[in-house]
Design a protein around this motif. Sequence first.
Motif, short mmCIF file in Angstrom:
data_model
loop_
_atom_site.label_atom_id
_atom_site.label_comp_id
_atom_site.label_asym_id
_atom_site.label_seq_id
_atom_site.Cartn_x
_atom_site.Cartn_y
_atom_site.Cartn_z
N ALA A 203 63.17 93.58 17.46
CA ALA A 203 63.65 94.75 16.72
C ALA A 203 65.06 94.53 16.19
O ALA A 203 65.96 95.34 16.38
N VAL A 204 65.28 93.39 15.52
CA VAL A 204 66.60 93.07 14.99
C VAL A 204 66.60 93.29 13.47
O VAL A 204 65.57 93.15 12.80
N ARG A 205 67.76 93.65 12.93
CA ARG A 205 67.88 93.90 11.49
C ARG A 205 68.15 92.61 10.73
O ARG A 205 67.60 92.39 9.64
N HIS A 206 69.02 91.76 11.31
CA HIS A 206 69.42 90.55 10.60
C HIS A 206 69.45 89.38 11.58
O HIS A 206 69.88 89.53 12.72
N ILE A 207 68.99 88.23 11.13
CA ILE A 207 68.93 87.05 11.99
C ILE A 207 69.24 85.82 11.15
O ILE A 207 68.84 85.73 9.99
N GLU A 208 70.00 84.89 11.73
CA GLU A 208 70.33 83.65 11.00
C GLU A 208 70.40 82.48 11.97
O GLU A 208 70.81 82.63 13.14
N PRO A 209 69.99 81.28 11.53
CA PRO A 209 70.02 80.10 12.42
C PRO A 209 71.45 79.61 12.64
O PRO A 209 72.29 79.68 11.73
N PHE A 224 65.07 73.34 21.35
CA PHE A 224 65.59 74.69 21.12
C PHE A 224 65.98 74.88 19.66
O PHE A 224 66.58 73.99 19.05
N ALA A 225 65.64 76.04 19.14
CA ALA A 225 66.19 76.53 17.88
C ALA A 225 66.92 77.82 18.23
O ALA A 225 66.36 78.70 18.89
N VAL A 226 68.20 77.91 17.82
CA VAL A 226 69.04 79.03 18.23
C VAL A 226 69.41 79.87 17.01
O VAL A 226 69.81 79.34 15.97
N TYR A 227 69.29 81.20 17.17
CA TYR A 227 69.62 82.14 16.11
C TYR A 227 70.65 83.15 16.62
O TYR A 227 70.71 83.46 17.82
N ARG A 228 71.45 83.66 15.71
CA ARG A 228 72.29 84.84 15.98
C ARG A 228 71.63 86.05 15.35
O ARG A 228 71.05 85.95 14.28
N ALA A 229 71.71 87.19 16.05
CA ALA A 229 71.05 88.38 15.55
C ALA A 229 71.96 89.59 15.63
O ALA A 229 72.86 89.65 16.47
N TRP A 230 71.74 90.55 14.75
CA TRP A 230 72.48 91.80 14.74
C TRP A 230 71.47 92.95 14.75
O TRP A 230 70.39 92.85 14.17
N GLY A 231 71.86 94.05 15.40
CA GLY A 231 71.00 95.22 15.42
C GLY A 231 69.91 95.18 16.46
O GLY A 231 68.96 95.97 16.40
N ALA A 232 70.01 94.28 17.44
CA ALA A 232 68.99 94.20 18.49
C ALA A 232 69.11 95.40 19.43
O ALA A 232 70.17 96.02 19.55
N ARG A 233 68.00 95.70 20.11
CA ARG A 233 67.99 96.80 21.07
C ARG A 233 67.51 96.31 22.43
O ARG A 233 66.69 95.38 22.52
N ALA A 234 68.02 96.93 23.49
CA ALA A 234 67.57 96.62 24.83
C ALA A 234 66.20 97.26 25.05
O ALA A 234 65.70 98.01 24.22
#
Length: 272
Positions: A203-209, A224-234
């Motif tokens: 449930a993330v709004r934006h994601i980038e590698p 491993f492929a690693v991404y940063r995400a914004w707008g995630a929820r617990a």
Amino acid sequence: WSGLGYYRRARLLHRAARVIRDEHASKIPSDPASLRALPGVGRYTAGAVSSIVFGKREPLVDGNVVRVLQRLDAVEGPPDESWSWGRAEVLVERAESPGVFNEALMELGATICTPGVPRCDVCPLARLCRASAHGVAEAIPAPRPRARRRLLYATSVVAIDRKGRVLLEERPPTGLWAKMWQCPTVERDDRQASPDELRPRLAVRHIEPVGRFEFLTTHRAVRFAVYRAWGARAGSGRKWIDRNELSELGLSSAHARVMACAGVEGFAAVSS
């Protein structure tokens, strides 16, 4: 000891302590069968405790002992632990002090009957050693065929909220890195998960590698492929964790590296 792989051992040690308290009146049992029934105690540990601590005529076999015994009887082929346990059981019955005998076998393998080039000229068992007599000690035991590592694809998402907290989840109670914490991760046997697969799951709004790396374990090569995400929820087992609490959690070296790859402070040391 974070990242050294001792978490499962620590949990088993705690469980064993409770069993000793509740079922053995807080005294470690001397009976080998009772020792083997304790959580985390196998034949090796039971043999060590029962023979060295309690003087029981129990065999004790590790890699060094396997090598010594196979060379003594010139048993060719890869290390044969099953045969070695049987041979050690026969020998320890003749020992005046089972604990001293077991320790001596291990020490002999560690210091004299070593892999590669054994020091047969100073070995106290040289006259009894069939491998030495036939000049084949260096070839026994033969190298064990190395199992091919299973390939696993792991796609991890590092999400940080406005308070600087990191979103983490706990792994299952069994299997690779059991019950350890990690950034939300999707694992597949065939390929990396795509961003389109990650968004609805987390449930993330934006994601980038942000990076890729390979981590080797005894039986697996984990890509491993690693991404940063914004707008995630617990939710769904995921929790926001303050950064000052990260060092208190059980976090594998692989997933500490995931955080370092995404620039989370405090994990740069394991990023190389």
